[in-house]
Design an enzyme around this catalytic site. Structure first.
Site: not given
Ligand code: CO8
Length: 255
Positions: A61, A106, A130-131
């Site tokens: 998400l 998500g 990983n929430e």
């Molecule tokens: N949403 C928005 N922005 C994001 C997200 C995301 N999920 N993930 C990464 N970004 C952004 C980063 O902040 C970064 O932004 P900027 O360029 O402005 O600094 C950009 O995307 C690139 O990210 P990375 O440099 O980290 O890219 P990498 O290629 O090194 O890594 C990964 C990619 C492995 C995907 C890494 O970005 C990562 O681990 N992201 C986080 C993933 C995560 O933890 N997602 C959880 C989302 S929560 C969800 O999906 C369920 C919620 C359910 C709701 C519960 C009730 C409240």
């Protein structure tokens, strides 16, 4: 997002929202519309769900949709997440996830709604819900989807610890059905599709519904309450702070 259509009744949908295929409201809405069209088009019997972002399946998400926005926005966003899950989980079509990158939260949920998951063999391509690591809680229907895939005990451990599984572990626990070399993800997904499409649609569809309907009905019965829960949870100061801190950590991790 780029849907590509083949003559064989299979649509290949490739998510495209650079840099990390986060599920923005716009992407969710577009995906729901595409799925609805395919579902109503008799020419299609299957969907392969993959990514057009190099080295990423989906970061889940979009955290920016969940930070610093109005309660009305959170409600609209959450309805879109519910809608996508319901459409995918109950799809009459055969759905295969061709996972060509990290597949997180998500993003992992999307893959878990599919009938079959093929993951590229790359240690960076982790998958899981990983929430808890973000200080948030996966909703009950995320949990149900995981339990239905890997069983209660494995789901309990994975959810509490917010585990992200690399390919071998993902295969072992049942998060994915097959791990293949990266250049074979697409072709494997298509041959799995052919196998599933060899089964008469009506029998397969009724069986899928028999396996999944009760889980979907649980959300359908309390959809509004689930939106309210999400909005009030997300509106808490402590949750907003936790999400901001997580986003900050992601930025600092860079370079
Ligand atoms: N949403 C928005 N922005 C994001 C997200 C995301 N999920 N993930 C990464 N970004 C952004 C980063 O902040 C970064 O932004 P900027 O360029 O402005 O600094 C950009 O995307 C690139 O990210 P990375 O440099 O980290 O890219 P990498 O290629 O090194 O890594 C990964 C990619 C492995 C995907 C890494 O970005 C990562 O681990 N992201 C986080 C993933 C995560 O933890 N997602 C959880 C989302 S929560 C969800 O999906 C369920 C919620 C359910 C709701 C519960 C009730 C409240």
């Amino acid at each position: 997002m780029s849907p590509a259509f083949s003559h064989t009744g299979v649509a290949v949908i490739k998510l495209k929202n650079p840099p990390v295929n986060s599920l923005s409201l716009e992407l969710l809405t577009e995906l729901v519309i595409t799925l609805e069209k395919l579902e109503n088009d008799k020419a299609f019997r299957g969907i392969v769900l993959s990514s057009d972002c190099p080295g990423i399946y989906s970061a889940g998400l979009d955290l920016l949709e969940m930070c610093g926005k109005s309660p009305g926005h959170y409600a609209e966003y959450w309805r879109a997440v519910q809608e996508l899950w319901l459409r995918l989980y109950l799809s009459k079509l055969v759905t295969v996830a061709a996972i060509n990158g990290p597949c997180i939260a998500g993003g992992c949920l999307i893959s878990l709604t599919c009938d079959y998951r093929v993951l590229a063999d790359n240690p960076k391509y982790v998958t899981g819900l990983n929430e808890t690591v973000l200080g948030i809680v996966a909703p009950f229907w995320f949990k149900d989807t995981l339990v239905n895939t890997i069983g209660h005990r494995a789901a309990e451990r994975a959810l509490q610890l917010g585990l992200l599984f690399p390919p071998a572990a993902a295969l072992q626990v049942g998060m994915v059905d097959q791990v293949v070399p990266e250049d074979q993800v697409q072709s494997t997904a298509l041959s799995v599709m052919a196998q599933w499409m060899a089964i008469p649609d009506h029998a397969r569809q009724l069986t899928k519904s028999m396996m999944r309907r009760a889980t979907a009905d649980r959300l359908l019965r309390q959809r509004d309450a689930d939106v309210q829960n999400f909005v009030s949870f997300l509106s808490r100061d402590s949750i907003q702070k936790a999400l901001q801190a997580y986003l900050e950590k992601l930025k600092q991790r860079k370079g």
